[in-house]
Design an enzyme around this catalytic site. Structure first.
Site, mmCIF file in Angstrom:
data_model
loop_
_atom_site.group_PDB
_atom_site.id
_atom_site.type_symbol
_atom_site.label_atom_id
_atom_site.label_comp_id
_atom_site.label_asym_id
_atom_site.label_seq_id
_atom_site.Cartn_x
_atom_site.Cartn_y
_atom_site.Cartn_z
ATOM 1 N N ARG A 48 0.767 -1.142 0.078
ATOM 2 C CA ARG A 48 -0.075 -0.056 -0.063
ATOM 3 C C ARG A 48 0.876 1.214 0.186
ATOM 4 O O ARG A 48 1.564 1.226 0.888
ATOM 5 C CB ARG A 48 -0.821 -0.155 1.350
ATOM 6 C CG ARG A 48 -2.180 0.982 1.282
ATOM 7 C CD ARG A 48 -2.950 0.637 2.413
ATOM 8 N NE ARG A 48 -2.428 1.079 3.868
ATOM 9 C CZ ARG A 48 -3.188 1.614 4.684
ATOM 10 N NH1 ARG A 48 -4.289 1.781 4.458
ATOM 11 N NH2 ARG A 48 -2.518 2.319 5.777
ATOM 12 N N THR A 94 -0.853 7.587 -1.310
ATOM 13 C CA THR A 94 -1.899 7.429 -2.112
ATOM 14 C C THR A 94 -3.209 6.184 -1.441
ATOM 15 O O THR A 94 -4.270 6.489 -1.806
ATOM 16 C CB THR A 94 -1.996 6.874 -3.472
ATOM 17 O OG1 THR A 94 -1.408 5.787 -3.440
ATOM 18 C CG2 THR A 94 -1.206 8.191 -4.304
ATOM 19 N N ASP A 142 0.871 -0.978 12.703
ATOM 20 C CA ASP A 142 1.375 -1.765 11.277
ATOM 21 C C ASP A 142 1.486 -3.217 11.463
ATOM 22 O O ASP A 142 2.521 -3.380 12.151
ATOM 23 C CB ASP A 142 2.548 -0.872 10.482
ATOM 24 C CG ASP A 142 2.797 -1.262 9.418
ATOM 25 O OD1 ASP A 142 2.865 -2.535 9.003
ATOM 26 O OD2 ASP A 142 2.868 -0.440 8.465
ATOM 27 N N ASP A 175 4.805 -4.769 10.196
ATOM 28 C CA ASP A 175 6.138 -4.019 10.829
ATOM 29 C C ASP A 175 5.994 -4.724 12.126
ATOM 30 O O ASP A 175 7.154 -5.215 12.715
ATOM 31 C CB ASP A 175 5.949 -2.630 10.768
ATOM 32 C CG ASP A 175 6.435 -2.095 9.554
ATOM 33 O OD1 ASP A 175 7.005 -2.754 8.770
ATOM 34 O OD2 ASP A 175 6.254 -0.743 9.387
HETATM 35 C C1 PRP Z 1 -1.437 -3.454 5.293
HETATM 36 C C2 PRP Z 1 -2.185 -4.752 5.494
HETATM 37 C C3 PRP Z 1 -3.110 -4.993 4.446
HETATM 38 C C4 PRP Z 1 -3.401 -3.371 3.961
HETATM 39 C C5 PRP Z 1 -4.559 -2.983 4.381
HETATM 40 O O1 PRP Z 1 -0.336 -4.052 4.352
HETATM 41 O O2 PRP Z 1 -1.355 -5.887 6.005
HETATM 42 O O3 PRP Z 1 -2.576 -5.691 3.227
HETATM 43 O O4 PRP Z 1 -2.248 -2.762 4.671
HETATM 44 O O5 PRP Z 1 -4.832 -1.593 3.945
HETATM 45 P P1 PRP Z 1 -5.932 -1.205 3.006
HETATM 46 O O6 PRP Z 1 -7.093 -1.892 3.573
HETATM 47 O O7 PRP Z 1 -6.029 0.202 3.253
HETATM 48 O O8 PRP Z 1 -5.379 -1.756 1.750
HETATM 49 P P2 PRP Z 1 0.976 -2.989 3.864
HETATM 50 O O9 PRP Z 1 0.702 -2.693 2.371
HETATM 51 O O10 PRP Z 1 1.421 -2.165 4.794
HETATM 52 O O11 PRP Z 1 2.130 -4.192 3.450
HETATM 53 P P3 PRP Z 1 2.906 -5.079 4.502
HETATM 54 O O12 PRP Z 1 2.084 -6.100 5.038
HETATM 55 O O13 PRP Z 1 4.138 -5.484 3.834
HETATM 56 O O14 PRP Z 1 3.468 -4.273 5.550
HETATM 57 N N1 URA Z 2 -2.514 -1.763 7.506
HETATM 58 C C1 URA Z 2 -1.868 -1.944 8.816
HETATM 59 O O1 URA Z 2 -1.037 -2.729 9.080
HETATM 60 N N2 URA Z 2 -2.653 -1.433 9.906
HETATM 61 C C2 URA Z 2 -3.438 -0.421 9.720
HETATM 62 O O2 URA Z 2 -4.176 0.051 10.672
HETATM 63 C C3 URA Z 2 -3.902 -0.466 8.483
HETATM 64 C C4 URA Z 2 -3.400 -0.923 7.302
#
Ligand code: PRP
Ligand code: URA
Length: 206
Positions: free
Chosen positions: A101, A105, A197, A200
């Site tokens: 994500r 944006t 997050d 993370d």
């Molecule tokens: C996070 C989470 C979802 C997404 C949710 O992933 O694990 O995949 O955000 O957000 P949304 O509903 O607004 O799309 P991220 O893109 O941060 O990637 P990561 O798991 O690699 O940290």
């Molecule tokens: N992705 C995450 O990991 N946490 C949030 O709260 C939103 C998106």
């Protein structure tokens, strides 16, 4: 349709992973255990087929799962749910989809995809702990549908009303399973109160 899964053990473990002091080891373990506990509900209506097995004592008319189950964790954070669910559904196959994500944006970009060859007859369960704007979930559903999946379930741990509404609007035939429906998204697209997050915290990349 949204299905909220309610169980004291899930609530207890969710409180633990929400807590900001919880470190990577406990976060990882409890996230996986929550997913394992959710496995009971997300499989509750899976059809069985009748079989006969021979016990050491005699013949037994019994049953086994009649549909293949394919888990698709959304990288990275969805990986934390795989072990908990495969420990309950040992025959499940696992595909992967990588979505990231954009922090400005909030739009997801696909960077990896690898699935079992035939998705058409399986029950495909997308795994991602967080359903925030719903952009990632909606993109994952679209990517899996494009590859032939017909029965898709979205299994998340914490969701925001905004994400639920988006998936319901864009994919009305997909059942959504959540352990908690939180209040709203903040200006950075994080779920409030959420757990921060997830990727993370799971991988210690804070
Ligand atoms: C996070 C989470 C979802 C997404 C949710 O992933 O694990 O995949 O955000 O957000 P949304 O509903 O607004 O799309 P991220 O893109 O941060 O990637 P990561 O798991 O690699 O940290
Ligand atoms: N992705 C995450 O990991 N946490 C949030 O709260 C939103 C998106």
């Amino acid at each position: 349709m949204l299905k909220l899964i309610n169980h004291p053990l899930i609530t207890h473990k969710l409180a633990l992973i929400r807590r900001k002091e919880t470190g990577t080891r406990d976060f990882r373990q409890n996230l996986s255990e929550i997913a394992g506990l959710m496995a009971y509900e997300i499989t509750r209506d899976i059809p069985l087929r009748e079989i006969t097995v021979e016990t050491p004592v005699g013949s037994c008319e019994t049953a086994e799962l009649s549909r293949e189950i394919i888990l698709v964790p959304v990288l990275r954070a969805g990986l934390g749910m795989v072990d908990g669910i495969t420990s309950m559904i040992t025959t499940a196959k696992v595909g992967h989809i990588g979505l990231i994500r954009d922090h400005e944006t909030l739009e997801p970009t696909e960077y990896f995809a690898k699935f079992p060859s035939d998705l058409s007859e399986a029950i495909v369960m997308i795994l991602d702990p967080m359903l925030a704007t719903g952009g990632s979930a909606s993109a994952a559903i679209g990517a899996i549908r494009k590859r032939g999946a017909k029965t898709i379930r979205l299994v998340c741990i914490v969701g925001a009303p905004e994400g639920v509404a988006r998936v319901e609007k864009e994919h009305p035939d997909v059942d959504i399973y959540l352990a908690a429906l939180d209040s709203h998204l903040n200006e950075k697209g994080y779920i409030v109160p959420g757990l921060g997050d997830a990727g993370d915290r799971l991988f210690g990349t804070l």
